[in-house]
Design an enzyme around this catalytic site. Structure first.
Site, PDB file in Angstrom:
ATOM      1  N   CYS A 111       0.812  -1.233   0.000  1.00 26.58           N
ATOM      2  CA  CYS A 111       0.000   0.000   0.000  1.00 26.58           C
ATOM      3  C   CYS A 111       0.839   1.273   0.000  1.00 26.58           C
ATOM      4  O   CYS A 111       0.321   2.349  -0.298  1.00 26.58           O
ATOM      5  CB  CYS A 111      -0.940   0.017   1.201  1.00 26.58           C
ATOM      6  N   HIS A 251      -3.377   7.330   2.628  1.00 33.38           N
ATOM      7  CA  HIS A 251      -3.777   6.001   2.156  1.00 33.38           C
ATOM      8  C   HIS A 251      -5.125   5.655   2.791  1.00 33.38           C
ATOM      9  O   HIS A 251      -5.335   5.868   3.984  1.00 33.38           O
ATOM     10  CB  HIS A 251      -2.709   4.983   2.559  1.00 33.38           C
ATOM     11  N   ASN A 281     -10.101  -0.341   0.412  1.00 32.43           N
ATOM     12  CA  ASN A 281      -8.646  -0.188   0.331  1.00 32.43           C
ATOM     13  C   ASN A 281      -8.167  -0.767  -1.003  1.00 32.43           C
ATOM     14  O   ASN A 281      -8.155  -1.984  -1.188  1.00 32.43           O
ATOM     15  CB  ASN A 281      -8.014  -0.924   1.522  1.00 32.43           C
TER      16      ASN A 281
HETATM   17  N1  ACO Z   1     -17.769  -8.374  10.517  1.00 34.45           N
HETATM   18  C1  ACO Z   1     -18.219  -8.564  11.763  1.00 34.45           C
HETATM   19  N2  ACO Z   1     -17.390  -8.783  12.800  1.00 34.45           N
HETATM   20  C2  ACO Z   1     -16.061  -8.812  12.554  1.00 34.45           C
HETATM   21  C3  ACO Z   1     -15.538  -8.633  11.272  1.00 34.45           C
HETATM   22  C4  ACO Z   1     -16.448  -8.415  10.221  1.00 34.45           C
HETATM   23  N3  ACO Z   1     -16.065  -8.223   8.940  1.00 34.45           N
HETATM   24  N4  ACO Z   1     -14.197  -8.725  11.338  1.00 34.45           N
HETATM   25  C5  ACO Z   1     -13.898  -8.948  12.610  1.00 34.45           C
HETATM   26  N5  ACO Z   1     -15.017  -9.000  13.358  1.00 34.45           N
HETATM   27  C6  ACO Z   1     -15.162  -9.239  14.785  1.00 34.45           C
HETATM   28  C7  ACO Z   1     -13.990  -9.987  15.382  1.00 34.45           C
HETATM   29  O1  ACO Z   1     -14.162 -11.390  15.203  1.00 34.45           O
HETATM   30  C8  ACO Z   1     -14.062  -9.585  16.807  1.00 34.45           C
HETATM   31  O2  ACO Z   1     -15.073 -10.329  17.453  1.00 34.45           O
HETATM   32  P1  ACO Z   1     -14.877 -10.860  18.970  1.00 34.45           P
HETATM   33  O3  ACO Z   1     -14.707  -9.618  19.773  1.00 34.45           O
HETATM   34  O4  ACO Z   1     -16.119 -11.617  19.208  1.00 34.45           O
HETATM   35  O5  ACO Z   1     -13.625 -11.685  18.916  1.00 34.45           O
HETATM   36  C9  ACO Z   1     -14.552  -8.143  16.750  1.00 34.45           C
HETATM   37  O6  ACO Z   1     -15.160  -7.978  15.456  1.00 34.45           O
HETATM   38  C10 ACO Z   1     -13.445  -7.118  16.908  1.00 34.45           C
HETATM   39  O7  ACO Z   1     -12.355  -7.519  16.070  1.00 34.45           O
HETATM   40  P2  ACO Z   1     -11.058  -6.629  15.908  1.00 34.45           P
HETATM   41  O8  ACO Z   1     -10.131  -7.282  14.915  1.00 34.45           O
HETATM   42  O9  ACO Z   1     -10.504  -6.284  17.260  1.00 34.45           O
HETATM   43  O10 ACO Z   1     -11.716  -5.338  15.272  1.00 34.45           O
HETATM   44  P3  ACO Z   1     -11.079  -3.932  14.983  1.00 34.45           P
HETATM   45  O11 ACO Z   1     -11.884  -2.901  15.619  1.00 34.45           O
HETATM   46  O12 ACO Z   1      -9.602  -3.920  15.205  1.00 34.45           O
HETATM   47  O13 ACO Z   1     -11.334  -3.797  13.422  1.00 34.45           O
HETATM   48  C11 ACO Z   1     -10.115  -4.010  11.377  1.00 34.45           C
HETATM   49  C12 ACO Z   1     -10.767  -4.759  12.547  1.00 34.45           C
HETATM   50  C13 ACO Z   1     -11.174  -3.273  10.634  1.00 34.45           C
HETATM   51  C14 ACO Z   1      -9.481  -5.070  10.466  1.00 34.45           C
HETATM   52  C15 ACO Z   1      -9.044  -3.037  11.908  1.00 34.45           C
HETATM   53  O14 ACO Z   1      -8.216  -3.679  12.839  1.00 34.45           O
HETATM   54  C16 ACO Z   1      -8.184  -2.475  10.820  1.00 34.45           C
HETATM   55  O15 ACO Z   1      -8.635  -1.752   9.969  1.00 34.45           O
HETATM   56  N6  ACO Z   1      -6.861  -2.754  10.838  1.00 34.45           N
HETATM   57  C17 ACO Z   1      -5.969  -2.256   9.836  1.00 34.45           C
HETATM   58  C18 ACO Z   1      -6.135  -3.076   8.605  1.00 34.45           C
HETATM   59  C19 ACO Z   1      -5.432  -2.497   7.415  1.00 34.45           C
HETATM   60  O16 ACO Z   1      -5.464  -1.326   7.200  1.00 34.45           O
HETATM   61  N7  ACO Z   1      -4.828  -3.381   6.618  1.00 34.45           N
HETATM   62  C20 ACO Z   1      -4.308  -3.036   5.374  1.00 34.45           C
HETATM   63  C21 ACO Z   1      -3.012  -2.296   5.446  1.00 34.45           C
HETATM   64  S1  ACO Z   1      -2.509  -1.862   3.901  1.00 34.45           S
HETATM   65  C22 ACO Z   1      -1.737  -3.093   2.966  1.00 34.45           C
HETATM   66  O17 ACO Z   1      -0.560  -3.075   2.769  1.00 34.45           O
HETATM   67  C23 ACO Z   1      -2.493  -4.257   2.362  1.00 34.45           C
END
Ligand code: ACO
Length: 362
Positions: A111, A251, A281
């Site tokens: 990214c 980004h 993204n």
């Molecule tokens: N729908 C519903 N529930 C979900 C989903 C979903 N799509 N995904 C995860 N959950 C649940 C989890 O299972 C968890 O449930 P639990 O509490 O019962 O265990 C709960 O939601 C919270 O999960 P977290 O992973 O702690 O959620 P968070 O608030 O951190 O959000 C997210 C997750 C959106 C992935 C966030 O962490 C994020 O955006 N991280 C950065 C990701 C990113 O930008 N990646 C790309 C980088 S760029 C590149 O180079 C490719």
């Protein structure tokens, strides 16, 4: 003094939508969770290869710059999802454009790739190695998604954006830049098995090896810190205060990462460009797509002071402080579109589902 200026810009988004509601029928998720946790409402799924998206974004950027393909010295494509690992996507794009005098190569910083490429190309132009570069950020990361993994399936979309970088005497261009990397925690965001280190038997045994896997909360934390710190560093090196910034073009990975980065910089949200709701993204493509839309919407004015910041797999990150040039409207535009498609989004994802095992829930 010879500087390197962005003189053209363009984007290419495939037409087929994958909405949050579509995803509700594929994986255990819902529109409310995706919207509140990420800011994403829909994303695009490509019906054409990456090089077609990249080439059309490139053609639009060349038209905006008023540059003929044969006058391009270098085509650089930032991507981690080229059509083939060999040859490069850039070589294919060079051919599709008819950029007959250009060198061409890909660059992979996930990214962060577009900013790495913009910094590299601008350095080559400013130092006189070349006069004109076409810098493209393009990815079809949905190709590497396992749609049964809800932690990644909802985040990514396909797209391409491009800029033309040309030599100029104008007092404009990149004023300060930073690139960073930390390979010690590479496995918190990776597509294990997508390269040559994976044994043939392993690939045969486990078809899921090539999907992206991610520790979301860990990536989130590190993204805010790295993008915030790198942005602060370029703002300081440029001799600007935060009040001087006209627009932050970050980004687009998650709206909460963008908001937290702006808060860390103490930058008002009115000065942050956000379009993640429409595209998700798109990896290396988010910044050139966002810059193109910022220009189309009049958010960039002659001489605007812009900050770009990105974060991605590697881990990698980068930031740029850039003064925009005096022209903010395209010299010309082209009518060309991608070939039309009748395929539904489920048609387009059918091979992915067959390979990784996800798909519509019965
Ligand atoms: N729908 C519903 N529930 C979900 C989903 C979903 N799509 N995904 C995860 N959950 C649940 C989890 O299972 C968890 O449930 P639990 O509490 O019962 O265990 C709960 O939601 C919270 O999960 P977290 O992973 O702690 O959620 P968070 O608030 O951190 O959000 C997210 C997750 C959106 C992935 C966030 O962490 C994020 O955006 N991280 C950065 C990701 C990113 O930008 N990646 C790309 C980088 S760029 C590149 O180079 C490719």
């Amino acid at each position: 003094m010879r500087n390197a200026l962005i003189t053209g810009w363009g984007k290419c988004l495939p037409p087929t939508l994958l909405t949050n509601h579509d995803l509700e029928s594929i994986v255990d998720t819902d529109d409310e969770w995706i919207t509140t946790r990420t800011g994403i409402k829909e994303r695009r799924i490509s019906h054409v290869p990456l090089s077609d998206l990249a080439a059309l974004a490139g053609k639009r950027a060349l038209a905006a710059a008023g540059v003929e393909p044969e006058d391009v010295d270098l085509v650089m494509v930032a991507t981690c999802t080229p059509d083939t690992l060999m040859p490069s996507a850039a070589g294919m794009v060079q051919n599709k454009l008819g950029a007959t005098s250009a060198g061409a190569f890909d660059q992979n910083a996930a990214c962060s790739g577009f900013l790495y490429s913009l910094i590299s190309a601008s350095g080559m132009v400013a130092s006189g190695v070349i006069d004109t570069a076409l810098v493209i950020g393009a990815d079809v990361l949905t190709h590497l998604l396992d749609f049964s993994d809800r932690s990644t399936a909802v985040l990514f979309g396909d797209g391409a954006g491009a800029v033309v970088v040309q030599a100029t005497d104008e007092d404009a261009g990149i004023i300060a830049s930073r690139m960073g990397s930390d390979g010690s925690v590479a496995e918190i965001l990776w597509a294990e098995g997508s390269g040559s280190a994976t044994g043939y038997k392993e690939v045969e045994r486990n078809h899921q090896l090539a999907a992206i896997s991610m520790n979301g909360p860990e990536v989130f934390k590190r993204a805010v810190k790295a993008m915030g710190d790198a942005s602060s560093a370029v703002i300081e090196e440029a001799g600007w205060s935060v009040d001087d910034i006209d627009l932050l073009v970050p980004h687009q990975a998650n709206v909460r990462i963008i908001d937290a980065t702006a808060r860390r910089l103490k930058l008002d949200s009115s000065k942050v460009f956000v379009n993640i709701a429409s595209y998700g993204n798109t990896s290396a493509a988010t910044i050139p797509i966002a810059l193109t839309e910022a220009l189309e919407n009049g958010r960039v004015q002659p001489g605007s002071k812009l900050v770009f910041a990105a974060f991605g797999a590697g881990l990698s990150w980068a930031a740029v402080a850039l003064k925009f040039g005096s022209r903010v409207t395209p010299i010309s535009e082209i009518d060309e579109e991608l070939p039309p498609t009748d395929a539904t989004v489920l048609d387009l994802l059918a091979d992915n589902f067959a390979y990784f095992g996800g798909g519509p829930r019965g």
